[in-house]
Design a protein around this motif. Structure first.
Motif, PDB file in Angstrom:
ATOM      1  N   ASP A  22       0.952  -1.158  -0.051  1.00 41.22           N
ATOM      2  CA  ASP A  22       0.065   0.329   0.193  1.00 41.22           C
ATOM      3  C   ASP A  22       1.278   1.449  -0.121  1.00 41.22           C
ATOM      4  O   ASP A  22       0.217   2.148   0.009  1.00 41.22           O
ATOM      5  CB  ASP A  22      -0.949  -0.351   0.969  1.00 41.22           C
ATOM      6  CG  ASP A  22      -0.275   0.388   2.473  1.00 41.22           C
ATOM      7  OD1 ASP A  22       0.316  -0.347   2.534  1.00 41.22           O
ATOM      8  OD2 ASP A  22      -0.978   0.105   3.284  1.00 41.22           O
ATOM      9  N   ARG A  23       2.040   0.605  -0.230  1.00 42.86           N
ATOM     10  CA  ARG A  23       2.772   2.622  -0.417  1.00 42.86           C
ATOM     11  C   ARG A  23       3.713   3.118   0.914  1.00 42.86           C
ATOM     12  O   ARG A  23       3.494   4.083   1.100  1.00 42.86           O
ATOM     13  CB  ARG A  23       2.865   3.275  -1.550  1.00 42.86           C
ATOM     14  CG  ARG A  23       2.791   2.523  -3.225  1.00 42.86           C
ATOM     15  CD  ARG A  23       3.649   1.886  -3.444  1.00 42.86           C
ATOM     16  NE  ARG A  23       3.873   1.952  -4.828  1.00 42.86           N
ATOM     17  CZ  ARG A  23       3.739   0.322  -5.157  1.00 42.86           C
ATOM     18  NH1 ARG A  23       4.016  -1.038  -4.111  1.00 42.86           N
ATOM     19  NH2 ARG A  23       3.926  -0.253  -5.912  1.00 42.86           N
ATOM     20  N   SER A  24       2.650   2.620   2.038  1.00 42.35           N
ATOM     21  CA  SER A  24       2.808   3.612   3.452  1.00 42.35           C
ATOM     22  C   SER A  24       4.887   2.979   4.297  1.00 42.35           C
ATOM     23  O   SER A  24       4.270   4.149   5.338  1.00 42.35           O
ATOM     24  CB  SER A  24       2.153   3.319   4.365  1.00 42.35           C
ATOM     25  OG  SER A  24       1.856   1.750   4.690  1.00 42.35           O
ATOM     26  N   LYS A  25       4.986   1.970   3.384  1.00 42.76           N
ATOM     27  CA  LYS A  25       6.205   2.098   4.786  1.00 42.76           C
ATOM     28  C   LYS A  25       7.631   1.707   3.089  1.00 42.76           C
ATOM     29  O   LYS A  25       7.304   1.556   2.151  1.00 42.76           O
ATOM     30  CB  LYS A  25       6.757   0.756   4.904  1.00 42.76           C
ATOM     31  CG  LYS A  25       5.316   1.434   6.161  1.00 42.76           C
ATOM     32  CD  LYS A  25       4.906  -0.062   7.417  1.00 42.76           C
ATOM     33  CE  LYS A  25       3.717   0.149   8.654  1.00 42.76           C
ATOM     34  NZ  LYS A  25       3.923  -1.004   8.497  1.00 42.76           N
ATOM     35  N   MET A  26       8.733   1.482   3.479  1.00 45.02           N
ATOM     36  CA  MET A  26       9.871   1.205   3.142  1.00 45.02           C
ATOM     37  C   MET A  26      10.766   0.034   4.303  1.00 45.02           C
ATOM     38  O   MET A  26      10.842   0.674   5.142  1.00 45.02           O
ATOM     39  CB  MET A  26      10.782   2.664   2.390  1.00 45.02           C
ATOM     40  CG  MET A  26      11.707   2.066   1.936  1.00 45.02           C
ATOM     41  SD  MET A  26      12.485   3.155   1.213  1.00 45.02           S
ATOM     42  CE  MET A  26      14.307   3.693   0.962  1.00 45.02           C
ATOM     43  N   LEU A  27      11.683  -0.644   3.194  1.00 43.30           N
ATOM     44  CA  LEU A  27      12.368  -1.550   4.037  1.00 43.30           C
ATOM     45  C   LEU A  27      13.737  -1.244   4.823  1.00 43.30           C
ATOM     46  O   LEU A  27      13.773  -0.672   3.104  1.00 43.30           O
ATOM     47  CB  LEU A  27      11.859  -3.212   3.665  1.00 43.30           C
ATOM     48  CG  LEU A  27      13.015  -4.214   3.863  1.00 43.30           C
ATOM     49  CD1 LEU A  27      12.475  -4.465   5.193  1.00 43.30           C
ATOM     50  CD2 LEU A  27      13.328  -5.337   3.016  1.00 43.30           C
ATOM     51  N   MET A  28      14.057  -1.030   5.380  1.00 42.88           N
ATOM     52  CA  MET A  28      15.486  -0.052   5.851  1.00 42.88           C
ATOM     53  C   MET A  28      16.313  -0.980   6.819  1.00 42.88           C
ATOM     54  O   MET A  28      15.842  -1.910   7.468  1.00 42.88           O
ATOM     55  CB  MET A  28      14.979   1.182   6.136  1.00 42.88           C
ATOM     56  CG  MET A  28      14.425   2.383   5.901  1.00 42.88           C
ATOM     57  SD  MET A  28      15.644   2.272   4.653  1.00 42.88           S
ATOM     58  CE  MET A  28      16.486   3.507   5.836  1.00 42.88           C
ATOM     59  N   VAL A  29      17.173  -0.687   6.145  1.00 42.21           N
ATOM     60  CA  VAL A  29      18.673  -1.919   6.954  1.00 42.21           C
ATOM     61  C   VAL A  29      19.424  -0.793   8.037  1.00 42.21           C
ATOM     62  O   VAL A  29      19.846  -0.089   7.047  1.00 42.21           O
ATOM     63  CB  VAL A  29      19.437  -2.885   6.470  1.00 42.21           C
ATOM     64  CG1 VAL A  29      18.930  -4.014   5.160  1.00 42.21           C
ATOM     65  CG2 VAL A  29      19.992  -2.015   5.528  1.00 42.21           C
ATOM     66  N   TYR A  30      20.109  -1.164   8.709  1.00 37.16           N
ATOM     67  CA  TYR A  30      20.697  -0.721   9.502  1.00 37.16           C
ATOM     68  C   TYR A  30      22.753  -1.081   9.191  1.00 37.16           C
ATOM     69  O   TYR A  30      22.786  -2.433   9.686  1.00 37.16           O
ATOM     70  CB  TYR A  30      20.406  -0.844  11.393  1.00 37.16           C
ATOM     71  CG  TYR A  30      21.654   0.469  11.842  1.00 37.16           C
ATOM     72  CD1 TYR A  30      20.962   1.980  11.822  1.00 37.16           C
ATOM     73  CD2 TYR A  30      22.975   0.295  12.482  1.00 37.16           C
ATOM     74  CE1 TYR A  30      21.617   3.122  12.413  1.00 37.16           C
ATOM     75  CE2 TYR A  30      23.311   1.450  12.932  1.00 37.16           C
ATOM     76  CZ  TYR A  30      23.333   3.217  13.391  1.00 37.16           C
ATOM     77  OH  TYR A  30      23.796   3.614  14.074  1.00 37.16           O
ATOM     78  N   HIS A  31      22.925  -0.218   8.296  1.00 38.36           N
ATOM     79  CA  HIS A  31      24.499  -0.534   7.554  1.00 38.36           C
ATOM     80  C   HIS A  31      25.356  -0.599   8.917  1.00 38.36           C
ATOM     81  O   HIS A  31      25.533   0.526   9.263  1.00 38.36           O
ATOM     82  CB  HIS A  31      24.405   0.173   7.076  1.00 38.36           C
ATOM     83  CG  HIS A  31      25.608  -0.032   5.886  1.00 38.36           C
ATOM     84  ND1 HIS A  31      27.562  -0.356   6.097  1.00 38.36           N
ATOM     85  CD2 HIS A  31      26.003  -1.198   4.722  1.00 38.36           C
ATOM     86  CE1 HIS A  31      27.852  -1.185   5.718  1.00 38.36           C
ATOM     87  NE2 HIS A  31      27.220  -1.291   4.799  1.00 38.36           N
ATOM     88  N   LYS A  32      25.465  -1.705   9.735  1.00 38.39           N
ATOM     89  CA  LYS A  32      26.372  -1.188  10.427  1.00 38.39           C
ATOM     90  C   LYS A  32      27.981  -0.419   9.935  1.00 38.39           C
ATOM     91  O   LYS A  32      28.636   0.138  11.286  1.00 38.39           O
ATOM     92  CB  LYS A  32      27.744  -2.645  11.304  1.00 38.39           C
ATOM     93  CG  LYS A  32      26.762  -4.039  11.915  1.00 38.39           C
ATOM     94  CD  LYS A  32      27.173  -5.373  11.806  1.00 38.39           C
ATOM     95  CE  LYS A  32      26.004  -6.117  13.268  1.00 38.39           C
ATOM     96  NZ  LYS A  32      27.107  -7.591  12.949  1.00 38.39           N
TER      97      LYS A  32
END
Length: 155
Positions: A19-29
């Motif tokens: 539904d285009r309400s969120k984006m997948l993110m990663v915390y890069h060490k």
């Protein structure tokens, strides 16, 4: 930015939910920032193959690339193949560190979609966290301007 530096090809997935309400993110060490998943192209790999592999490796999530091609062309069978196109491309300055000299990442950034209910399997080597974030959350974390700019357009 000094474009005479050595260049590396990378691919990044701006992975949004259905539904285009969120984006997948990663915390890069290493970079100590929240980023979209992605990484270096391997030998003999297309950018779209790389983004699928990198997102899967870093997050465990399977993605679909959203087609950004608006051209009506017909490739010649068995001689040409129309590749999936990135949403945009970036040249990113990567500063020198203990292991590498300063260089440029030529980044193929793909708009992708995934089911946010898929199980997340975090890659331990480079990633310290994986999270679906709302656009407001993205605007309140340490990330790059291209990512926060994208979040602003999606609000």
């Amino acid at each position: 930015m000094d474009m005479n530096l050595e260049k590396h090809f990378v691919a990044t997935g701006f992975v949004v939910n259905k539904d285009r309400s969120k984006m997948l993110m990663v915390y890069h060490k290493k970079l100590d920032k929240w980023l979209a998943p992605g990484g270096h192209l391997e030998e003999n790999e297309t950018p779209s193959e790389a983004v699928r592999r990198e997102v899967k490796e870093e997050t465990g999530v399977d993605i679909e690339i959203i087609d950004n091609s608006h051209l009506e062309i017909t490739p010649e069978p068995n001689k040409e193949l129309l590749l999936e196109t990135p949403m945009f491309m970036l040249a990113e300055h990567i500063p020198a560190n203990k292991k590498d000299e300063a260089h440029i990442h030529l980044d193929f950034v793909f708009l992708c979609e995934a089911d946010e209910n898929q199980p997340i399997k975090q890659q331990e080597e480079e990633v310290e966290g994986v999270k679906w974030m709302t656009w407001e959350e993205i605007l309140n974390v340490d990330t790059f301007a291209s990512i926060s700019g994208f979040a602003k357009t999606m609000l």
